[in-house]
Design a protein around this motif. Sequence first.
Motif, PDB file in Angstrom:
ATOM      1  N   TYR A 341      46.725  39.361  40.865  1.00 36.17           N
ATOM      2  CA  TYR A 341      45.261  39.400  40.835  1.00 36.17           C
ATOM      3  C   TYR A 341      44.885  40.642  39.925  1.00 36.17           C
ATOM      4  N   LEU A 356      40.821  44.999  38.317  1.00 30.33           N
ATOM      5  CA  LEU A 356      40.805  43.790  38.963  1.00 30.33           C
ATOM      6  C   LEU A 356      41.011  42.515  38.086  1.00 30.33           C
ATOM      7  N   GLY A 357      41.563  41.536  38.386  1.00 25.73           N
ATOM      8  CA  GLY A 357      41.668  40.262  37.521  1.00 25.73           C
ATOM      9  C   GLY A 357      40.800  39.274  37.858  1.00 25.73           C
ATOM     10  N   ALA A 358      41.015  38.305  37.522  1.00 27.41           N
ATOM     11  CA  ALA A 358      40.259  36.791  37.699  1.00 27.41           C
ATOM     12  C   ALA A 358      39.823  36.743  39.116  1.00 27.41           C
ATOM     13  N   PRO A 359      38.365  36.669  39.447  1.00 27.95           N
ATOM     14  CA  PRO A 359      37.983  36.532  40.857  1.00 27.95           C
ATOM     15  C   PRO A 359      38.247  35.094  41.415  1.00 27.95           C
ATOM     16  N   PHE A 360      38.557  34.149  40.535  1.00 23.39           N
ATOM     17  CA  PHE A 360      39.052  32.940  41.017  1.00 23.39           C
ATOM     18  C   PHE A 360      40.015  32.327  39.952  1.00 23.39           C
ATOM     19  N   LYS A 361      41.041  31.446  40.503  1.00 24.96           N
ATOM     20  CA  LYS A 361      42.090  30.975  39.415  1.00 24.96           C
ATOM     21  C   LYS A 361      41.708  29.281  39.155  1.00 24.96           C
TER      22      LYS A 361
END
Lengths: 450, 361
Positions: A341, A356-361
């Motif tokens: 994340y 913070l990375g992608a909020p959804f994959k």
Amino acid sequence: MSRGALAGIRVIELGEGVSAAFCAKLFADYGALVVKVEPPGRGDVTRTWGPFPGDVPHPEKSGTYFFLNTSKKSVALDLEVGADLARVRELIAGADVLIENLPVSELERYGLDPASVAALNPALVMISITPFGHTGPYAGWRGHDLNAYHLSGASHRYCGRPGEAPLEHGTFAADFFGAMTAAAWGLAAVLGRERVGSGQHLDVSSAEAIAAAFVGGQNIGGYAQDGKWERRTGVGMPLGAPATILPCADGHVWMLALEPGQWNGLVEVMGDPEWAQLDMFQDMFQRAQNSDVIYPFIEEWLADKSKFDVMARCQAAGVPVTAVFLVGEAAEQEHLKERGYLVTLDHPDLGRVRTLGAPFKLPASPGGPSRGAPRLGEHTAEVPASGSEGRRQGVPPVRRRFRRSAPRACRSRASASPTSAGCGRARWWARRWVSSAPRSSRSSRGRGST
Amino acid sequence: MTRQLPPFGEGVRDPNRSLSNHACWAGQGSVTLNLKKPEARRLALDLVATCDVVIENFGPGVMNELELGYDALRRVRPDLVMFSMPAAGLTGPMKDIRTYGLSLTSTTGLDSLVGYLGGPPIPVENAFSDPLNGIFGAFAILTALHHRAATGQGQHIDYSQQEAVMQLVGPAFLDWELNRREGGPLGNRHPRAMAAPHGVFPCSGDDRWISIACSSDAEWKALAAAMGSPAWSAAAGLGSIAGRLAHLDAIHEHVAAWTQGQDVNALAATLQAAGVAAAPVLSVADLLHDPHLTARGTFVEVTHPLGFRETIYGAYVKMSVSQPAVRTGPMIGQDNERVFREILGLSDERYQALVDAQIIF
């Protein structure tokens, strides 16, 4: 490298602060080409907000700015200067989406009100995010996140102790909620352009979105019918217990054990104390009625326990108790590391920064921040001077696509002045940053050059 | 489950009359299938084959146990977009965590920031993350549909509610990254200490408050003038944000003493006219009567199929071309005949047999 899911969508961002920037970041992190317009010299106000490393202010080192502006391009153009405004209008004329959070009065002053923008680019989806919205008696009001959140009913109903001030959510909660709402509805409008035959304007009030979807959803039907309504209690869930935040040796836990299996699990974790067998604790409603008795018992048990130990033992027993993670504890949790994340990006002034990375994959088209936030005006030189791109270059492809399917919406093109509706900006976008250009634009460009 | 929640339309306890959740379902259809039966699963697969998107919020692995996992669904609909939204994602050591919507936020750091200045965390008393994830989940699905439109490729979205909500902690997270500093409850203060005064202040009446935020010196000057330029407001240093932050408690006490006893709506209008960002703090009851929300049609009255009128939220985003028409939520199984007979083409006999066998029920 795989292209993001939103590759091909061209976005202009205008405004300041959290809401428009976060909405546009969501587009950028999933592959759209986002050009952020900032005032020369000072840039977006969040450049002054920090946090800065060592608390030393620096316009390129604000953590808030960095978080909100990954994967974007920054152009420094002054809406108060005619030539700059003309360049912004050209960018808008060739874009798919405009995301902005300017006050209505400023939009009108710049000739960027929804009607003027629609005349400039009928295929454009214009997303306006403001605290109160563009219509209604408060439309002209000044407002910030704080005013919007408290207007939504969320604080009065759900947050704070009785008799004390209602509380904000601890962050820019209204701005974020408004931005996520705007991203969802806005992307729907982008995908729906062919179907409705044009772009359109979205008027998002962050206060209204929370008032409707968070507070109204579960309160307004009952109030309208029965005239009954409730307000904050300072307790998590006053009708059932335990359901609140309680202190322990090294912090706090969210103590929840409502259903019989959960309660039995908690009793077991607590070592089957005698008091737990009392008749007054045998269902969640009775426990709530006797909360002044049961909470001290549980607090006593928690007093020498660590929050993560309590969480682990309760979770293993099927009890939905969680630790109240501090921000650093949330940041360092193994779960998020294993899921990838958190991402680390290079920045010329901040060095290597983890964010913070992608909020959804999206397995087939991964998203998440791909570049650190831009320096102020880093990409200004890539934008041509007003009028320098050829009026000779034909109709922008986006509008070509809509010509047949959208006679009514596109009729307004005729009323746009020749200079403002000059041609070639979409072609310029596509050529200039071709790596982000959509297939349709590339093929349109081929057609357009004949 | 939420169909069992009071209050109910006209006070009649009935799963088709729960008022508390109809707004979330507005415009949706409903079919009933007993997924424990193999024939029901076959019908579900037949239905999925006609769909673009499948949305589910079970824990990780439950759809596989139902034999309706992504691989099974993809076989009948190769370009399907499947959207799974478990609490903490489909993978990772904490994937099976048990939380309620209102406590999920505790694992993101967000709950540690809510409370009075310097005090313990105060629980937010409903799941802010539920509507947030529902709405933001729609964005996730639309990104995948955009990818499908460009490539023909579907995919299985792994949407961790924890990771989506944690985005709200972004600025505080960066403070941890850059300075190893933990945030904590700030009351109603500006999260980045960039506005002063910044809070809610009492007004006349029961539990009445006004929010006031001065993010610039000009707003502060306007507020001071609106208060009648009291002597304390002219103190040296208060002209700058740093000076006001240094004396914030005292300023807030002065402002509260001034607002106390004033009518909240009149005061908000006065302050707005003076150029100060101020607005009433609304209660649930206010939401239905506030002139602004009324003018925007935030809440609408609709007629339920059972005949009663109910108030739900309308289109809370205003679209200039394709404004949605808001309808009431569905009755249980109201679309069974349309879906199973018209869309899936079951014969009358077959449909009736499935109903009799309580596969469609």
